[in-house]
Design an enzyme around this catalytic site. Structure first.
Site, mmCIF file in Angstrom:
data_model
loop_
_atom_site.group_PDB
_atom_site.id
_atom_site.type_symbol
_atom_site.label_atom_id
_atom_site.label_comp_id
_atom_site.label_asym_id
_atom_site.label_seq_id
_atom_site.Cartn_x
_atom_site.Cartn_y
_atom_site.Cartn_z
ATOM 1 N N GLY A 107 30.052 6.687 77.281
ATOM 2 C CA GLY A 107 29.372 6.675 78.761
ATOM 3 C C GLY A 107 29.445 8.163 79.014
ATOM 4 C CB CYS A 108 27.016 10.014 81.375
ATOM 5 S SG CYS A 108 26.859 8.918 82.792
ATOM 6 C CE1 TYR A 109 29.667 10.393 87.180
ATOM 7 C CE2 TYR A 109 29.124 7.847 86.710
ATOM 8 C CZ TYR A 109 28.984 9.152 87.568
ATOM 9 O OH TYR A 109 28.220 9.146 88.553
#
Length: 308
Positions: free
Chosen positions: A114-116
């Site tokens: 995921g990005c975060y």
């Protein structure tokens, strides 16, 4: 011989950005379905099983359904950009700098981070492994992202309502990135994660504040050096230059597949802010998928990436 790549969900933001990074590259041939067939189950099944590589840019449930369409005897190797398989058994976590490039290169099933969580894991996992941060600390993570990470509906909302200055969400905790943040960082408890969206199309800042004076932790210099050593051979994850007084995320930020890490410390060394700056559509999504694809295809991991 060029490898065939089928992007299931090619019309979404992540799929479009992956296709853009693959455009004009002779190593790959994109398999596409026209508008009338892209949601047809039989057509998708055929494309998934015939391709050398399939990249799933779908919601979680749809990604699981796509995997179920693949024949066990199929040669296809899969990269899933959803969160459906990020902590699943038999799936390799697509963070080559963390799990090893050869591990990704040999994998049949890769789950894109995921990005975060990419920012959080890059900051925390190497330091926990090195024994400089405790695995059982109740970590907090504050993060802001451009609105493109929320897909078409959030993009439309921000572009239609230009009065939105900040959107906090996941206020009941339980954000879908938390399981991978915990597991892939080697933690014994969930971090307290506070994400928000800002009126910029792309870009992301992920921060982990640390009260070193209350922790059994290393010094700021030790943390900084450990991160520098861990990512020393990475052309993608870098130690950022230390800015003077402020760190800016500009709305005009150019697309990038790199990620810069920072360690900011108080004068007495008692407090530290670990900060990762990345493109939520780059190393946070499409760029990471292409990096894994390159490795799986036996190519230079940076081919087609935007690395300013």
């Amino acid at each position: 011989m060029a490898a065939t790549v089928f992007i299931d969900g090619a019309v979404g933001t992540t799929g479009l950005e992956i296709a853009d990074r693959l455009a004009g590259r002779s190593e790959f041939i994109l398999v596409t379905l026209d508008e009338a067939r892209r949601k047809d189950t039989a057509a998708r099944r055929e494309a998934l099983n015939a391709a050398d590589f399939a990249i799933l840019c779908l919601p979680d449930d749809a990604a699981r359904e796509a995997v179920a369409l693949i024949d066990p005897a199929s040669k296809v190797r899969v990269i899933d950009a959803s969160s459906a398989h990020r902590v699943a058994e038999a799936w390799t976590f697509g963070f080559p700098e963390l799990v090893g490039r050869e591990t990704v290169a040999l994998a049949a099933r890769v789950s894109n981070p995921g990005c975060y969580s990419t920012g959080f894991i890059a900051l925390v996992a190497p330091l926990v492994r090195a024994g400089l941060l405790p695995a059982d600390w109740p970590y907090t993570c504050n993060a802001v992202s451009g609105y493109s990470g929320g897909g078409k509906s959030l993009i439309a909302r921000f572009e239609d309502d230009t009065d939105i200055a900040w959107r906090g969400y996941a206020l009941g905790m339980g954000h879908k990135h938390v399981p991978e943040m915990r597991e892939r960082s080697g933690l014994t408890r969930d971090p307290l994660f506070s994400p928000a969206v800002i009126p910029a199309y792309r870009g992301m800042v992920v921060e982990v504040p640390l009260p070193l004076s209350a922790m059994a932790a290393g010094t700021p210099d030790a943390l900084r050096q450990s991160l520098a050593d861990f990512f020393a051979d990475s052309p993608v994850v870098r130690m950022g230059a230390e800015p003077d007084g402020e760190l800016l995320l500009r709305q005009s930020r150019a697309p990038s597949d790199a990620m810069d890490l920072h360690v900011f410390a108080s004068a007495d060394g008692s407090q530290v802010r670990l900060v990762a700056v990345l493109d939520n559509l780059g190393k946070g999504a499409s760029g990471a998928a292409v990096q894994s694809l390159n490795l799986m295809a036996g190519l230079d991991e940076t081919a087609g990436l935007r690395l300013p």
